[in-house]
Design a protein around this motif. Structure first.
Motif, PDB file in Angstrom:
ATOM      1  N   VAL A   8       0.923   2.934  29.194  1.00  0.00           N
ATOM      2  CA  VAL A   8       0.362   4.251  29.453  1.00  0.00           C
ATOM      3  C   VAL A   8       0.189   4.416  30.955  1.00  0.00           C
ATOM      4  N   VAL A   9       0.689   5.535  31.469  1.00  0.00           N
ATOM      5  CA  VAL A   9       0.581   5.779  32.913  1.00  0.00           C
ATOM      6  C   VAL A   9      -0.867   6.138  33.245  1.00  0.00           C
ATOM      7  N   PRO A  10      -1.488   5.426  34.178  1.00  0.00           N
ATOM      8  CA  PRO A  10      -2.877   5.744  34.520  1.00  0.00           C
ATOM      9  C   PRO A  10      -3.001   7.164  35.065  1.00  0.00           C
ATOM     10  N   ILE A  11      -4.079   7.823  34.669  1.00  0.00           N
ATOM     11  CA  ILE A  11      -4.363   9.157  35.210  1.00  0.00           C
ATOM     12  C   ILE A  11      -5.430   8.970  36.283  1.00  0.00           C
ATOM     13  N   GLU A  12      -5.015   9.033  37.523  1.00  0.00           N
ATOM     14  CA  GLU A  12      -5.917   8.682  38.625  1.00  0.00           C
ATOM     15  C   GLU A  12      -6.608   9.892  39.226  1.00  0.00           C
ATOM     16  N   ARG A  13      -6.226  11.092  38.798  1.00  0.00           N
ATOM     17  CA  ARG A  13      -6.826  12.291  39.374  1.00  0.00           C
ATOM     18  C   ARG A  13      -6.902  13.369  38.302  1.00  0.00           C
ATOM     19  N   ILE A  14      -8.091  13.929  38.148  1.00  0.00           N
ATOM     20  CA  ILE A  14      -8.288  14.989  37.154  1.00  0.00           C
ATOM     21  C   ILE A  14      -9.015  16.133  37.857  1.00  0.00           C
ATOM     22  N   ALA A  15      -8.479  17.326  37.759  1.00  0.00           N
ATOM     23  CA  ALA A  15      -9.160  18.489  38.343  1.00  0.00           C
ATOM     24  C   ALA A  15      -9.867  19.243  37.229  1.00  0.00           C
ATOM     25  N   THR A  16     -11.154  19.512  37.417  1.00  0.00           N
ATOM     26  CA  THR A  16     -11.889  20.374  36.488  1.00  0.00           C
ATOM     27  C   THR A  16     -12.139  21.695  37.217  1.00  0.00           C
ATOM     28  N   ALA A  17     -12.960  22.551  36.637  1.00  0.00           N
ATOM     29  CA  ALA A  17     -13.173  23.864  37.263  1.00  0.00           C
ATOM     30  C   ALA A  17     -13.689  23.720  38.696  1.00  0.00           C
ATOM     31  N   TRP A  67      -9.236  -0.932  37.451  1.00  0.00           N
ATOM     32  CA  TRP A  67      -8.120   0.026  37.380  1.00  0.00           C
ATOM     33  C   TRP A  67      -6.786  -0.704  37.219  1.00  0.00           C
ATOM     34  N   GLU A  68      -6.606  -1.786  37.983  1.00  0.00           N
ATOM     35  CA  GLU A  68      -5.345  -2.532  37.917  1.00  0.00           C
ATOM     36  C   GLU A  68      -5.136  -3.134  36.533  1.00  0.00           C
ATOM     37  N   GLN A  69      -6.226  -3.661  35.957  1.00  0.00           N
ATOM     38  CA  GLN A  69      -6.093  -4.372  34.681  1.00  0.00           C
ATOM     39  C   GLN A  69      -6.058  -3.433  33.485  1.00  0.00           C
ATOM     40  N   ARG A  70      -6.831  -2.338  33.565  1.00  0.00           N
ATOM     41  CA  ARG A  70      -7.031  -1.490  32.383  1.00  0.00           C
ATOM     42  C   ARG A  70      -6.368  -0.131  32.474  1.00  0.00           C
ATOM     43  N   GLY A  71      -5.960   0.256  33.672  1.00  0.00           N
ATOM     44  CA  GLY A  71      -5.344   1.575  33.846  1.00  0.00           C
ATOM     45  C   GLY A  71      -6.337   2.703  33.731  1.00  0.00           C
ATOM     46  N   LEU A 119     -18.586  14.638  32.521  1.00  0.00           N
ATOM     47  CA  LEU A 119     -18.552  13.933  31.231  1.00  0.00           C
ATOM     48  C   LEU A 119     -17.569  14.608  30.272  1.00  0.00           C
ATOM     49  N   ARG A 120     -17.574  15.929  30.271  1.00  0.00           N
ATOM     50  CA  ARG A 120     -16.602  16.636  29.389  1.00  0.00           C
ATOM     51  C   ARG A 120     -15.173  16.218  29.740  1.00  0.00           C
ATOM     52  N   ALA A 121     -14.907  16.070  31.028  1.00  0.00           N
ATOM     53  CA  ALA A 121     -13.550  15.666  31.438  1.00  0.00           C
ATOM     54  C   ALA A 121     -13.231  14.257  30.943  1.00  0.00           C
ATOM     55  N   MET A 122     -14.217  13.366  30.986  1.00  0.00           N
ATOM     56  CA  MET A 122     -13.989  11.992  30.510  1.00  0.00           C
ATOM     57  C   MET A 122     -13.723  11.978  29.005  1.00  0.00           C
ATOM     58  N   LEU A 123     -14.455  12.814  28.272  1.00  0.00           N
ATOM     59  CA  LEU A 123     -14.246  12.858  26.818  1.00  0.00           C
ATOM     60  C   LEU A 123     -12.879  13.459  26.487  1.00  0.00           C
ATOM     61  N   ALA A 124     -12.471  14.474  27.268  1.00  0.00           N
ATOM     62  CA  ALA A 124     -11.138  15.060  27.058  1.00  0.00           C
ATOM     63  C   ALA A 124     -10.062  14.026  27.369  1.00  0.00           C
ATOM     64  N   LEU A 125     -10.288  13.242  28.405  1.00  0.00           N
ATOM     65  CA  LEU A 125      -9.328  12.186  28.760  1.00  0.00           C
ATOM     66  C   LEU A 125      -9.227  11.164  27.622  1.00  0.00           C
ATOM     67  N   ALA A 126     -10.381  10.753  27.114  1.00  0.00           N
ATOM     68  CA  ALA A 126     -10.392   9.767  26.026  1.00  0.00           C
ATOM     69  C   ALA A 126      -9.646  10.317  24.803  1.00  0.00           C
ATOM     70  N   ARG A 127      -9.887  11.590  24.521  1.00  0.00           N
ATOM     71  CA  ARG A 127      -9.227  12.225  23.373  1.00  0.00           C
ATOM     72  C   ARG A 127      -7.716  12.246  23.593  1.00  0.00           C
ATOM     73  N   SER A 128      -7.315  12.615  24.811  1.00  0.00           N
ATOM     74  CA  SER A 128      -5.874  12.705  25.091  1.00  0.00           C
ATOM     75  C   SER A 128      -5.215  11.328  25.033  1.00  0.00           C
ATOM     76  N   ARG A 129      -6.005  10.291  25.200  1.00  0.00           N
ATOM     77  CA  ARG A 129      -5.485   8.915  25.147  1.00  0.00           C
ATOM     78  C   ARG A 129      -5.557   8.327  23.736  1.00  0.00           C
ATOM     79  N   GLY A 130      -6.008   9.152  22.789  1.00  0.00           N
ATOM     80  CA  GLY A 130      -6.065   8.684  21.402  1.00  0.00           C
ATOM     81  C   GLY A 130      -7.201   7.716  21.124  1.00  0.00           C
ATOM     82  N   MET A 131      -8.203   7.719  21.991  1.00  0.00           N
ATOM     83  CA  MET A 131      -9.343   6.823  21.740  1.00  0.00           C
ATOM     84  C   MET A 131     -10.192   7.421  20.627  1.00  0.00           C
ATOM     85  N   PRO A 132     -10.550   6.628  19.623  1.00  0.00           N
ATOM     86  CA  PRO A 132     -11.253   7.201  18.477  1.00  0.00           C
ATOM     87  C   PRO A 132     -12.725   7.493  18.743  1.00  0.00           C
ATOM     88  N   ARG A 133     -13.292   6.829  19.738  1.00  0.00           N
ATOM     89  CA  ARG A 133     -14.745   6.893  19.880  1.00  0.00           C
ATOM     90  C   ARG A 133     -15.133   6.541  21.315  1.00  0.00           C
TER      91      ARG A 133
END
Ligand code: COA
Length: 183
Positions: A8-17, A67-71, A119-133
């Protein structure tokens, strides 16, 4: 059959509003030290406040290794319009436990919805990565943090009694509230 290995390609930058959430670098040392050493901000953190910039340097190096180990890992939060670093959030993954998140915002920027946005951005990221919880934890008296968790749809799931020393609060074991969301 040939095995297909995908990474999985790490997402190192996320823009929110209003924020840019990005992988930290050593250039963030001064900004991170400013809030990580502030007694009023770190009261309810699970780590000891930073006594010197060298602690912050070691912290940033550790985060980089994650970041290096877990992406994935810690994201500093920049105000999108100024580039000023106002805090951090993160999405942490483990081999034997659900993903975890958290946040810290420097005092001048409290009360503007930034922790909620991060936090909303982190939860959206987790969802997009298929993390269940995703889980998060906080001290029972950290009312502002509880409110952020609830606003983002995380539910108080259990209380771990006499579970954790909050090193900036006292040397005694304290209860820990565990919040979670199923994605
Ligand atoms: C907790 C913290 C992250 C909140 O950041 P923030 O950007 O101000 O949070 P938001 O503006 O998104 O939301 C805060 C909410 O909590 C409420 N709140 C804040 N302090 C409160 C208090 N003492 N009592 C009740 N509600 C409180 C706010 O009114 C707001 O809710 P609302 O939108 O319904 O009005 C910030 O204060 C902080 O960094 N604290 C120190 C670090 C920390 O404790 N991190 C969490 C560790 S678990």
């Amino acid at each position: 059959m040939t095995a297909v290995i995908t990474r999985v390609v790490p997402i190192e930058r996320i823009a929110t509003a209003r924020l840019v959430l990005r992988r930290p670098t050593l250039a963030d040392l001064d900004a991170v030290y400013a809030y990580a050493s502030d007694p009023a901000i770190t009261t309810y953190m699970g780590w000891a406040r930073h006594e010197s910039p060298e602690t912050t340097r070691a912290f940033l190096q550790m985060r980089d290794e994650e970041w290096e180990q877990r992406g994935t890992g810690t994201y500093v939060a920049e105000l999108g319009d100024t580039g000023v670093v106002i805090g951090s959030t993160g999405l942490h993954v483990y081999d034997d436990a659900p993903a975890a998140t958290g946040y810290i915002i420097a005092r001048p920027w409290w009360g503007h919805g930034y922790a909620t946005e991060a936090l909303r951005a982190m939860l959206a990221l987790a969802r997009s990565r298929g993390m269940p919880r995703v889980e998060a934890s906080c001290h029972p008296e950290n009312t502002g943090s509880r409110r952020v968790l609830e606003k983002c749809g995380m539910r108080h799931e259990r209380t771990l009694e006499d579970h954790l020393v909050f090193p900036n609060l006292s040397g005694e074991l304290q209860d820990l509230l565990v919040f979670a969301i199923e994605l």
